[in-house]
Enzyme design. Structure first.
Site, PDB file in Angstrom:
ATOM      1  N   ASN A 160      -8.991  12.191  -6.725  1.00 51.43           N
ATOM      2  CA  ASN A 160      -9.320  13.497  -6.141  1.00 51.43           C
ATOM      3  C   ASN A 160      -8.592  14.681  -6.769  1.00 51.43           C
ATOM      4  O   ASN A 160      -9.107  15.798  -6.729  1.00 51.43           O
ATOM      5  CB  ASN A 160      -9.122  13.462  -4.617  1.00 51.43           C
ATOM      6  N   GLY A 237      -3.471   6.364  -3.063  1.00 52.20           N
ATOM      7  CA  GLY A 237      -4.867   5.966  -2.863  1.00 52.20           C
ATOM      8  C   GLY A 237      -5.109   5.582  -1.420  1.00 52.20           C
ATOM      9  O   GLY A 237      -4.428   6.069  -0.507  1.00 52.20           O
ATOM     10  N   SER A 238      -6.073   4.696  -1.230  1.00 49.38           N
ATOM     11  CA  SER A 238      -6.514   4.373   0.127  1.00 49.38           C
ATOM     12  C   SER A 238      -5.570   3.382   0.812  1.00 49.38           C
ATOM     13  O   SER A 238      -4.822   2.649   0.150  1.00 49.38           O
ATOM     14  CB  SER A 238      -7.922   3.784   0.081  1.00 49.38           C
ATOM     15  N   GLY A 242      -3.560   0.159  -0.709  1.00 45.08           N
ATOM     16  CA  GLY A 242      -2.109   0.178  -0.493  1.00 45.08           C
ATOM     17  C   GLY A 242      -1.629  -1.113   0.151  1.00 45.08           C
ATOM     18  O   GLY A 242      -0.583  -1.660  -0.216  1.00 45.08           O
ATOM     19  N   GLU A 259       1.479   6.355  -1.154  1.00 49.71           N
ATOM     20  CA  GLU A 259       0.971   7.658  -0.685  1.00 49.71           C
ATOM     21  C   GLU A 259      -0.478   7.431  -0.301  1.00 49.71           C
ATOM     22  O   GLU A 259      -1.341   7.301  -1.173  1.00 49.71           O
ATOM     23  CB  GLU A 259       1.053   8.692  -1.809  1.00 49.71           C
ATOM     24  N   CYS A 293      -6.031  14.056   0.657  1.00 43.20           N
ATOM     25  CA  CYS A 293      -5.386  13.170   1.635  1.00 43.20           C
ATOM     26  C   CYS A 293      -4.867  13.962   2.819  1.00 43.20           C
ATOM     27  O   CYS A 293      -4.872  13.490   3.948  1.00 43.20           O
ATOM     28  CB  CYS A 293      -4.244  12.431   0.959  1.00 43.20           C
ATOM     29  N   GLU A 468       7.241  11.492  -2.654  1.00 47.78           N
ATOM     30  CA  GLU A 468       7.026  12.062  -3.984  1.00 47.78           C
ATOM     31  C   GLU A 468       7.404  13.540  -3.900  1.00 47.78           C
ATOM     32  O   GLU A 468       7.637  14.065  -2.822  1.00 47.78           O
ATOM     33  CB  GLU A 468       5.545  11.939  -4.378  1.00 47.78           C
TER      34      GLU A 468
END
Ligand code: NAD
Length: 487
Positions: A160, A237-238, A242, A259, A293, A468
């Site tokens: 994204n 990601g999703s 994860g 994340e 997200c 992050e």
């Protein structure tokens, strides 16, 4: 340009991995198609990686590590700063590629390129910050800590905001002396490949310090996480992916930063400045066509202003342009699968008892091409409905009324996610009370998406763990060693 192969004088726009400072053809000989979301047409191909390509990239990263790790940090910083400058110098080209991969406007792609440059710039300035400390054990000892790199780390990225997220992971990983194998999304791989080429060929980053392997998650991502030499994984990601990565990491006992997704509440109190809050709520769910997200996809509105707020939101939305040209606010959905997923959520609205306003239908753009969705505001939503609980990842806003602060907190926290939350109020005490009680990794007050590369970012609950961005990322990419000497 690195990946372009030429045949009979024509550019094939075929992209290879970038391993050990050079383009590398896939061991399988196979390529995958990427599509331009503005047209739905194939635009280029990328190498379809496999475990052999992963082995080659990890070997290069491992070999390059000792020399990179042992450099004086300020020298690492100098190279990162050069990368930031060169990303800016190449911005026209990077924007062109990003637009073809994401379909965004030039301005939106440009903002992503600038953010990637900012990450390298920010972490270039922090190479000397990860100092250890001296521990006082009395006169007979000298005890101190060192913050050491892990070695070869894997950075697995979503589609994204490709360059933004690449910079967010690669910047601090390199600053702290790690070497990297990055695996961008199979839908948006080329800008990350270009950054690796620019870093090595134009900025003096030693070959092997940054490698990029493209391909599918199940073929490249899994092989990377399973690789015995990879000592740390950073994943964005999703939730489902994860969890899969977390299981492998648990077996291997390696640290992983996750994340993940969100279903973030954006809370508007009756005392908010609506001239700010209405455009703020729009930006919260329209930015990047809702493919964020941290999208503010649940708008909690105090009941006394609910109708006025919805009316002002609807009015404002009527002027919003959908498309990829100048002036467009909402670009296309990046993949066909995601476009179909957004459609399927929208088709459920009425059946769930909710009412869709503005748009309410999906459109294929004025030109009748591309994966465009007109923004939708949904009222009559309660927090138990599927559209209020699941991450849609499109420009769809659920509006949920509440009566008082306690109810706002209860609804806001009634989610399995915990990425961000927004609060709009002119009451300073309430703002801080809310911030303390919201279960989210970041809280924005009176501006959604407030912050920058300097502010730490990460999830509570199923939105993940680890941080992050900001100074926190330096601890994410280092491990602490304690040394004690008997004098
Ligand atoms: P995804 O999980 O499908 O894919 C992310 C990356 O993981 C891709 O590179 C993919 O190829 C790879 N992958 C897929 N399966 C894998 C496996 N089994 N093993 C290893 N790697 C695998 O996510 P997506 O659809 O690309 O991105 C959208 C999701 O990312 C949303 O849920 C969004 O909320 C989340 N996201 C989170 C943040 C954040 O900072 N918290 C930022 C952006 C996106």
């Amino acid at each position: 340009m690195l990946g372009n192969l030429w045949k009979d004088g024509k550019a094939m726009n075929q992209w290879n991995h970038y391993i050990n400072g050079a383009p590398a053809k896939p061991a399988s000989g196979a390529y995958l198609s990427e599509f331009d979301p503005r047209t739905g047409q194939e635009s280029l191909t990328i190498a379809r990686g496999n475990a052999d390509d992963v082995n080659a990239a990890v070997a290069a990263a491992q070999q390059a590590w000792p020399e990179w790790r042992d450099r004086r940090p300020i020298e690492r910083g100098r190279i990162l700063m050069r990368i930031a400058h060169k990303i800016r110098e190449h911005s026209a080209e990077l924007i062109r590629i990003d637009q073809s991969e994401t379909g965004r406007t030039a301005a939106a792609s440009g903002a992503d390129v600038e953010t990637a440059a900012l990450y390298f710039e920010f972490y270039a300035g922090l190479v000397n910050v990860g100092h250890g400390s001296v521990i006082d054990l009395g006169s007979g000892y000298h005890s101190y800590t060192r913050h050491e790199s892990f070695g070869a780390v894997a950075i697995i990225l979503p589609w994204n905001a490709p360059l933004n997220q690449a910079g967010r992971g690669i910047g601090p990983a390199l600053a702290t002396g790690n070497t990297v194998v990055a695996k961008p999304s199979e839908f948006t791989s080329v800008t990350t490949l270009e950054v690796a080429r620019i870093a090595v060929e134009e900025c003096g980053l030693p070959p092997g310090v940054l490698n990029v392997v493209t391909g599918l998650g199940a073929e490249v991502g899994t092989a990377l996480v399973e690789h015995e030499t990879i000592r740390k994984v950073s994943f964005t990601g999703s939730v489902r992916t994860g969890q899969a990565i977390g299981r492998i990491a648990a077996d291997r006992i390696i640290p992983v930063g996750l994340e993940l997704g969100g279903k973030s509440p954006n809370i508007i109190f009756a005392d908010a400045d609506l001239d700010q809050a209405v455009p703020g709520a729009m930006k919260a769910f329209l930015f990047n066509a809702g493919q964020v997200c941290s999208s503010g996809s649940r708008c909690l509105v105090q009941r006394s202003i609910h109708d006025e707020f919805v009316q002002r939101l609807r009015q404002a939305l009527e002027t919003v342009q959908v498309g990829s040209g100048d002036g467009a606010i909402v670009g296309p959905i990046i993949t066909r699968a995601q476009f179909e997923k957004v459609q399927s959520y929208c088709s459920l609205l009425e059946a769930q008892g909710a009412t869709a306003h503005v748009g309410g239908v999906l459109q294929e753009d004025a030109a009748k091409a591309g994966w465009y969705v007109r923004p939708i505001v949904v009222t009559g939503v309660n927090n138990d409905m599927q559209i209020a609980r699941e991450e849609i990842f499109g420009p769809v806003l659920s509006v949920i009324p509440f009566d008082d602060e306690a109810e706002a907190i209860r609804i806001a926290n009634d989610t399995e996610y915990g990425l961000v939350a927004g609060v709009w109020t002119t009451n300073l005490s309430r703002a801080h009370r809310m911030a303390a009680r919201l279960e989210a990794g970041q809280v924005f007050i009176n501006e959604y998406y407030a912050g920058g590369v300097e502010t730490p970012f990460g999830g509570y609950k199923q939105s993940g763990y680890g941080r992050e961005k900001g100074l926190e990322a330096l601890s994410h990419y280092t491990q602490v060693k304690c040394v004690t000497v008997k004098l």
